[in-house]
Design a protein around this motif. Sequence first.
Motif, PDB file in Angstrom:
ATOM      1  N   UNK A  70       0.804  -1.220   0.000  1.00  0.00           N
ATOM      2  CA  UNK A  70       0.000   0.000   0.000  1.00  0.00           C
ATOM      3  C   UNK A  70       0.839   1.274   0.000  1.00  0.00           C
ATOM      4  N   UNK A  71       2.162   1.134   0.136  1.00  0.00           N
ATOM      5  CA  UNK A  71       3.007   2.316   0.163  1.00  0.00           C
ATOM      6  C   UNK A  71       3.000   2.974   1.529  1.00  0.00           C
ATOM      7  N   UNK A  72       3.745   4.058   1.635  1.00  0.00           N
ATOM      8  CA  UNK A  72       3.872   4.769   2.904  1.00  0.00           C
ATOM      9  C   UNK A  72       3.022   6.027   2.877  1.00  0.00           C
ATOM     10  N   UNK A  73       2.105   6.128   3.818  1.00  0.00           N
ATOM     11  CA  UNK A  73       1.293   7.325   3.963  1.00  0.00           C
ATOM     12  C   UNK A  73       1.850   8.153   5.113  1.00  0.00           C
ATOM     13  N   UNK A 153      -9.449  24.197  12.448  1.00  0.00           N
ATOM     14  CA  UNK A 153      -9.156  23.115  11.513  1.00  0.00           C
ATOM     15  C   UNK A 153      -7.672  23.125  11.124  1.00  0.00           C
ATOM     16  N   UNK A 154      -7.331  22.329  10.127  1.00  0.00           N
ATOM     17  CA  UNK A 154      -5.923  22.161   9.761  1.00  0.00           C
ATOM     18  C   UNK A 154      -5.827  21.620   8.343  1.00  0.00           C
ATOM     19  N   UNK A 155      -4.610  21.460   7.880  1.00  0.00           N
ATOM     20  CA  UNK A 155      -4.310  20.780   6.620  1.00  0.00           C
ATOM     21  C   UNK A 155      -3.507  19.527   6.939  1.00  0.00           C
ATOM     22  N   UNK A 156      -3.813  18.445   6.224  1.00  0.00           N
ATOM     23  CA  UNK A 156      -3.061  17.198   6.356  1.00  0.00           C
ATOM     24  C   UNK A 156      -2.458  16.899   4.995  1.00  0.00           C
ATOM     25  N   UNK A 157      -1.110  16.881   4.946  1.00  0.00           N
ATOM     26  CA  UNK A 157      -0.396  16.693   3.687  1.00  0.00           C
ATOM     27  C   UNK A 157       0.215  15.305   3.626  1.00  0.00           C
ATOM     28  N   UNK A 158      -0.062  14.572   2.536  1.00  0.00           N
ATOM     29  CA  UNK A 158       0.520  13.253   2.298  1.00  0.00           C
ATOM     30  C   UNK A 158       1.878  13.435   1.624  1.00  0.00           C
ATOM     31  N   UNK A 159       2.940  13.030   2.298  1.00  0.00           N
ATOM     32  CA  UNK A 159       4.306  13.227   1.793  1.00  0.00           C
ATOM     33  C   UNK A 159       4.542  12.315   0.595  1.00  0.00           C
ATOM     34  N   UNK A 160       5.065  12.885  -0.493  1.00  0.00           N
ATOM     35  CA  UNK A 160       5.352  12.110  -1.697  1.00  0.00           C
ATOM     36  C   UNK A 160       6.662  11.338  -1.546  1.00  0.00           C
ATOM     37  N   UNK A 161       6.997  10.552  -2.557  1.00  0.00           N
ATOM     38  CA  UNK A 161       8.259   9.818  -2.535  1.00  0.00           C
ATOM     39  C   UNK A 161       9.444  10.778  -2.494  1.00  0.00           C
ATOM     40  N   UNK A 163       9.437  13.754  -1.085  1.00  0.00           N
ATOM     41  CA  UNK A 163       9.512  14.253   0.277  1.00  0.00           C
ATOM     42  C   UNK A 163      10.001  13.202   1.251  1.00  0.00           C
ATOM     43  N   UNK A 164       9.641  11.939   0.974  1.00  0.00           N
ATOM     44  CA  UNK A 164      10.090  10.846   1.834  1.00  0.00           C
ATOM     45  C   UNK A 164      11.609  10.700   1.771  1.00  0.00           C
ATOM     46  N   UNK A 165      12.186  10.927   0.591  1.00  0.00           N
ATOM     47  CA  UNK A 165      13.634  10.813   0.437  1.00  0.00           C
ATOM     48  C   UNK A 165      14.372  12.051   0.946  1.00  0.00           C
ATOM     49  N   UNK A 166      13.691  13.175   1.010  1.00  0.00           N
ATOM     50  CA  UNK A 166      14.318  14.418   1.459  1.00  0.00           C
ATOM     51  C   UNK A 166      13.342  15.149   2.380  1.00  0.00           C
ATOM     52  N   UNK A 167      13.289  14.715   3.621  1.00  0.00           N
ATOM     53  CA  UNK A 167      12.329  15.277   4.567  1.00  0.00           C
ATOM     54  C   UNK A 167      12.619  16.748   4.869  1.00  0.00           C
ATOM     55  N   UNK A 168      13.885  17.097   4.948  1.00  0.00           N
ATOM     56  CA  UNK A 168      14.218  18.495   5.226  1.00  0.00           C
ATOM     57  C   UNK A 168      13.745  19.397   4.091  1.00  0.00           C
ATOM     58  N   UNK A 169      13.894  18.923   2.852  1.00  0.00           N
ATOM     59  CA  UNK A 169      13.411  19.703   1.714  1.00  0.00           C
ATOM     60  C   UNK A 169      11.909  19.867   1.743  1.00  0.00           C
ATOM     61  N   UNK A 170      11.184  18.806   2.102  1.00  0.00           N
ATOM     62  CA  UNK A 170       9.724  18.886   2.190  1.00  0.00           C
ATOM     63  C   UNK A 170       9.297  19.870   3.259  1.00  0.00           C
ATOM     64  N   UNK A 171       9.971  19.836   4.388  1.00  0.00           N
ATOM     65  CA  UNK A 171       9.611  20.742   5.476  1.00  0.00           C
ATOM     66  C   UNK A 171       9.939  22.189   5.116  1.00  0.00           C
ATOM     67  N   UNK A 447      -1.021   8.048  14.517  1.00  0.00           N
ATOM     68  CA  UNK A 447      -1.756   7.440  13.397  1.00  0.00           C
ATOM     69  C   UNK A 447      -1.847   5.925  13.550  1.00  0.00           C
ATOM     70  N   UNK A 448      -2.944   5.381  13.058  1.00  0.00           N
ATOM     71  CA  UNK A 448      -3.141   3.933  13.058  1.00  0.00           C
ATOM     72  C   UNK A 448      -3.754   3.551  11.716  1.00  0.00           C
ATOM     73  N   UNK A 449      -3.055   2.681  10.981  1.00  0.00           N
ATOM     74  CA  UNK A 449      -3.543   2.238   9.670  1.00  0.00           C
ATOM     75  C   UNK A 449      -4.008   0.790   9.789  1.00  0.00           C
ATOM     76  N   UNK A 450      -5.221   0.541   9.320  1.00  0.00           N
ATOM     77  CA  UNK A 450      -5.839  -0.774   9.485  1.00  0.00           C
ATOM     78  C   UNK A 450      -6.195  -1.340   8.119  1.00  0.00           C
ATOM     79  N   UNK A 451      -5.880  -2.607   7.905  1.00  0.00           N
ATOM     80  CA  UNK A 451      -6.235  -3.313   6.673  1.00  0.00           C
ATOM     81  C   UNK A 451      -7.395  -4.262   6.974  1.00  0.00           C
ATOM     82  N   UNK A 452      -8.480  -4.098   6.249  1.00  0.00           N
ATOM     83  CA  UNK A 452      -9.643  -4.988   6.390  1.00  0.00           C
ATOM     84  C   UNK A 452      -9.638  -6.009   5.257  1.00  0.00           C
ATOM     85  N   UNK A 453      -9.625  -7.284   5.595  1.00  0.00           N
ATOM     86  CA  UNK A 453      -9.610  -8.367   4.627  1.00  0.00           C
ATOM     87  C   UNK A 453     -11.018  -8.941   4.541  1.00  0.00           C
TER      88      UNK A 453
END
Length: 458
Positions: A70-73, A153-161, A163-171, A447-453
């Motif tokens: 499912x990738x990394x969220x 309220x707020x904004x929730x941003x899904x980090x891309x690949x 951003x995942x490789x360069x967290x400082x750049x994303x921030x 965060x908690x990610x759940x997979x339903x089978x």
Amino acid sequence: MRWLQAFLATPRMTLFLKYRWFVYLGFLLGLPLVIHGATQVSNQSANRVRDWLPEAFEETQQLMWFLENFGSDELLMISWPNCTLDDARLTDFAERLATEVPDASGGRSRWFDEILTGPKVLSQLRSPPIDLSAGAARRRLEGLLLGADLNQTCAVAYVSERGFQNREGALDFVYECAGQVEGLATSTLRVAGPTIESVAINRASQESMSRYLMLSVVVALVVCYICLRSLRLALMVFLTALFSNQLSIAIIYYAGSRMDSVSNMIPALVYVLSVSSGIHLVNYYLDAIRDGAGQAATQTAVGHAWKPCLLSAVTTALGLISLRVSDLTPIQRFATFGALGVLAGFVVVFLLLPCLLAQLPPDRRLLPAHRRGIDPAKPPAKSQLARLTCEFRQPIIVAGIALFGVAVWGVSRLEPTARLHDLFSKGRVQVVADYDWLEEHIGGLVPLEIVLDMPRDN
């Protein structure tokens, strides 16, 4: 081992003086590699919670399966005071976060794959086919994208690949976008999530090392000078320990591993132990000079010093290796590379330092005591301390046992934790204050990610 000790202690041998240039050449050739490895591994320092999990754990295998399928969220929650549902700045900010910008390959890509905001999700809940009422939709988002007042309220941003490789750049991109929104000050942003956790730990570790680097250098030189009474000898010990320090970091790089908040302690450990071994070796050298060993003083010193220093290095390495029983990967990494660094430091000290001692003969202050006008019959301060220790041995033993009992009691009261708040000093790191603010005004941040089978025929 007796043959080695006798060989080194033979007066006619001048091994380190004879072969010093070969040793110098070896260290000079290795210096660029050491500096390169130390620099690279420091730049690649990473602190991710999932890296703490042993591969054999069932939870780790489940996480790896989830990431593979499912990738990394990885999420960033971003808000600020008075960021309400009708705040136009939130929409502008979210649009800027979703834009594509130039990347290192010459193309364009996003730092964040998707941006969710309170108004956007609220609109979806009130649209077909869900068609919730305004009140019901807000209550459903309470603690997720809306605070207890159902308006903050707020904004929730899904980090891309990227951003995942360069967290400082994303921030950095987050704060850059905020600075482009009219009426939004970057100092008011409240940011939380795994991305900023990793960046905050990395920055805190690097800032701490930079802040205390010069202080440690000064303290080491002062201690060496106090122990050796010679600036030249103090510099020899210091430079040898510094090389050992950098070598311990380079070993991590060339072994294909990386630094983290725990392994950051390895260079300091190796540095201190190398200084200690160097001072011991030089003191043996001074004793040999006072005994009239002449040019053979270096070999004599090494012959006396190598065994206790090697035993100290080996026992320290074994103590570090015992930490591999821990299930946490950073602790295992610290144990392995800490042990290797300590042993490598021993080799450096007993190769480089004797050559430096043989190269630079002692000055007048290092001559035998009776030739400097000192009465050899008067016991020195070190002998007085040894006499007092023997005289009061029983009270010292009793006090040691009592302190051991206090230490056992203290260890039993330790409570291990991996919370972000416990990794930093209170009030000194902004990310902790941001977490507290968001949990108070929005909701929980675990965060908690759940997979339903589900069966195919259902």
